[in-house]
Design a protein around this motif. Structure first.
Motif, PDB file in Angstrom:
ATOM      1  N   LEU A  10       0.841  -1.196   0.000  1.00 41.47           N
ATOM      2  CA  LEU A  10       0.000   0.000   0.000  1.00 41.47           C
ATOM      3  C   LEU A  10       0.871   1.238   0.000  1.00 41.47           C
ATOM      4  O   LEU A  10       1.821   1.344   0.781  1.00 41.47           O
ATOM      5  CB  LEU A  10      -0.916   0.022   1.224  1.00 41.47           C
ATOM      6  N   ASP A  11       0.523   2.190  -0.865  1.00 40.99           N
ATOM      7  CA  ASP A  11       1.196   3.488  -0.919  1.00 40.99           C
ATOM      8  C   ASP A  11       0.164   4.571  -0.654  1.00 40.99           C
ATOM      9  O   ASP A  11      -0.662   4.874  -1.512  1.00 40.99           O
ATOM     10  CB  ASP A  11       1.858   3.691  -2.285  1.00 40.99           C
ATOM     11  N   SER A  12       0.210   5.142   0.551  1.00 40.36           N
ATOM     12  CA  SER A  12      -0.721   6.195   0.924  1.00 40.36           C
ATOM     13  C   SER A  12      -0.073   7.543   0.634  1.00 40.36           C
ATOM     14  O   SER A  12       0.764   8.020   1.405  1.00 40.36           O
ATOM     15  CB  SER A  12      -1.083   6.085   2.408  1.00 40.36           C
ATOM     16  N   ARG A  16      -4.181   9.777  -2.912  1.00 44.00           N
ATOM     17  CA  ARG A  16      -4.736   8.465  -3.248  1.00 44.00           C
ATOM     18  C   ARG A  16      -4.097   7.367  -2.406  1.00 44.00           C
ATOM     19  O   ARG A  16      -2.961   7.501  -1.952  1.00 44.00           O
ATOM     20  CB  ARG A  16      -4.506   8.137  -4.731  1.00 44.00           C
ATOM     21  N   LEU A  17      -4.843   6.261  -2.232  1.00 44.46           N
ATOM     22  CA  LEU A  17      -4.297   5.049  -1.627  1.00 44.46           C
ATOM     23  C   LEU A  17      -4.113   4.032  -2.745  1.00 44.46           C
ATOM     24  O   LEU A  17      -5.073   3.413  -3.206  1.00 44.46           O
ATOM     25  CB  LEU A  17      -5.237   4.499  -0.550  1.00 44.46           C
ATOM     26  N   TRP A  19      -2.391   0.565  -4.485  1.00 42.23           N
ATOM     27  CA  TRP A  19      -2.063  -0.776  -4.029  1.00 42.23           C
ATOM     28  C   TRP A  19      -1.413  -1.594  -5.135  1.00 42.23           C
ATOM     29  O   TRP A  19      -1.584  -1.323  -6.324  1.00 42.23           O
ATOM     30  CB  TRP A  19      -3.315  -1.510  -3.521  1.00 42.23           C
ATOM     31  N   ASP A  31     -12.181   2.790   2.439  1.00 41.74           N
ATOM     32  CA  ASP A  31     -11.828   1.696   3.339  1.00 41.74           C
ATOM     33  C   ASP A  31     -12.598   0.416   3.019  1.00 41.74           C
ATOM     34  O   ASP A  31     -12.088  -0.692   3.235  1.00 41.74           O
ATOM     35  CB  ASP A  31     -12.115   2.099   4.787  1.00 41.74           C
ATOM     36  N   LEU A  34     -10.755  -1.443   0.343  1.00 42.41           N
ATOM     37  CA  LEU A  34      -9.537  -2.015   0.921  1.00 42.41           C
ATOM     38  C   LEU A  34      -9.848  -3.263   1.719  1.00 42.41           C
ATOM     39  O   LEU A  34      -9.220  -4.318   1.519  1.00 42.41           O
ATOM     40  CB  LEU A  34      -8.847  -0.970   1.804  1.00 42.41           C
ATOM     41  N   LEU A  48       3.347  -1.139   4.120  1.00 41.50           N
ATOM     42  CA  LEU A  48       2.773   0.189   3.949  1.00 41.50           C
ATOM     43  C   LEU A  48       3.839   1.262   3.808  1.00 41.50           C
ATOM     44  O   LEU A  48       4.767   1.354   4.604  1.00 41.50           O
ATOM     45  CB  LEU A  48       1.882   0.535   5.152  1.00 41.50           C
ATOM     46  N   THR A  50       3.628   5.428   3.699  1.00 47.21           N
ATOM     47  CA  THR A  50       2.650   6.486   3.896  1.00 47.21           C
ATOM     48  C   THR A  50       3.314   7.824   4.167  1.00 47.21           C
ATOM     49  O   THR A  50       4.332   7.894   4.851  1.00 47.21           O
ATOM     50  CB  THR A  50       1.677   6.136   5.048  1.00 47.21           C
ATOM     51  N   TYR A  55      -3.540   6.890   6.767  1.00 42.38           N
ATOM     52  CA  TYR A  55      -3.233   5.464   6.834  1.00 42.38           C
ATOM     53  C   TYR A  55      -1.861   5.296   7.472  1.00 42.38           C
ATOM     54  O   TYR A  55      -0.853   5.752   6.938  1.00 42.38           O
ATOM     55  CB  TYR A  55      -3.260   4.827   5.443  1.00 42.38           C
TER      56      TYR A  55
END
Length: 238
Positions: A10-12, A16-17, A19, A31, A34, A48, A50, A55
């Motif tokens: 995951l790249d917060s 944007r989030l 994946w 969420d 996700l 993760l 972030t 997140y």
């Protein structure tokens, strides 16, 4: 479905989030998406990256208590990359992971890593695998919004990919912000020509920048996930 040992990356980012899982990648809108994905794919591990408080390892553990969460932190000399920052905790983890993705390639060449998103970040790694520094400037949309906020007569425009001189206000703004970004990269590439610099472009607006550049470069949409995989593999082997 059989549970996989492959983690969900995951790249917060600021907006944007994103994946990546096995050979797939995308963006989670909320969420619910996700959690649904994690449960349906029987995810056992999340890795993760972030740059926001939305997140974190703690918020993800609250959402998905049965899944292990590893939050990436910047480390100096990891995979041989020496960082320019005196306090490496102040370096954005996204910038660091993008650099990790390229340091093992073309070892006799300098690397210029450009990420075009909410902010445009540029990082330079010399032939000795030392991060010598970088730039952080407003991204394309951020520049346009700032202009409109500060000068009410200027509209919010869409960047269409041209860097030609504009013949109306919309073109002057859109083409101008793209020209400024591409010029920064082109000038930097020339400055590092003696070290045969390899330019890599990524980020949400990376393709727009890529198509406007007049220097040889690679466009890699999922560069940060390449870096995350390199990081995680090394982490597992330590």
């Amino acid at each position: 479905m059989v549970a996989s040992v492959e983690p969900l990356y995951l790249d917060s980012g600021n907006s944007r989030l994103k994946w990546s899982y096995e050979t797939e990648a995308g963006v989670f809108k909320d969420d619910i998406e996700l959690c649904t994905f994690a449960v349906s794919h029987q995810i056992k591990q999340i890795v993760l990256s972030t740059v926001t408080a939305r997140y974190t390892s703690n918020t993800l553990k609250a959402l998905l208590p049965s899944i292990a969460v590893h939050e990436v932190s910047v480390l100096n000399h990891y995979l041989g990359l020496e960082l320019a920052y005196e306090d490496v905790t102040k370096l954005g983890v996204d910038r660091w992971l993008n650099m990790l993705a390229v340091i093992g390639e073309s070892t006799r060449c300098a690397k210029i890593v450009v990420s075009m998103g909410t902010a445009m970040t540029v990082d330079v790694i010399n032939q000795k695998t030392r991060h010598v520094g970088g730039y952080i400037v407003p991204g394309l949309t951020t520049q346009i919004l700032s202009l409109s906020e500060r000068a009410s007569a200027l509209p919010v425009v869409e960047v269409i990919g041209s860097t030609a001189l504009g013949v109306n206000t919309l073109e002057c703004i859109g083409n101008g912000v793209l020209k400024s970004a591409s010029s920064l990269v082109e000038v930097l590439a020339k400055e590092w020509r003696a070290e045969h610099a390899v330019v890599t472009v990524t980020g949400g607006d990376g393709l727009l920048l890529s198509e406007s550049l007049d220097v040889q470069h690679d466009y890699r949409a999922n560069l940060i996930f390449e870096g995350m995989r390199a990081y995680w593999l090394a982490h597992l082997n330590t």
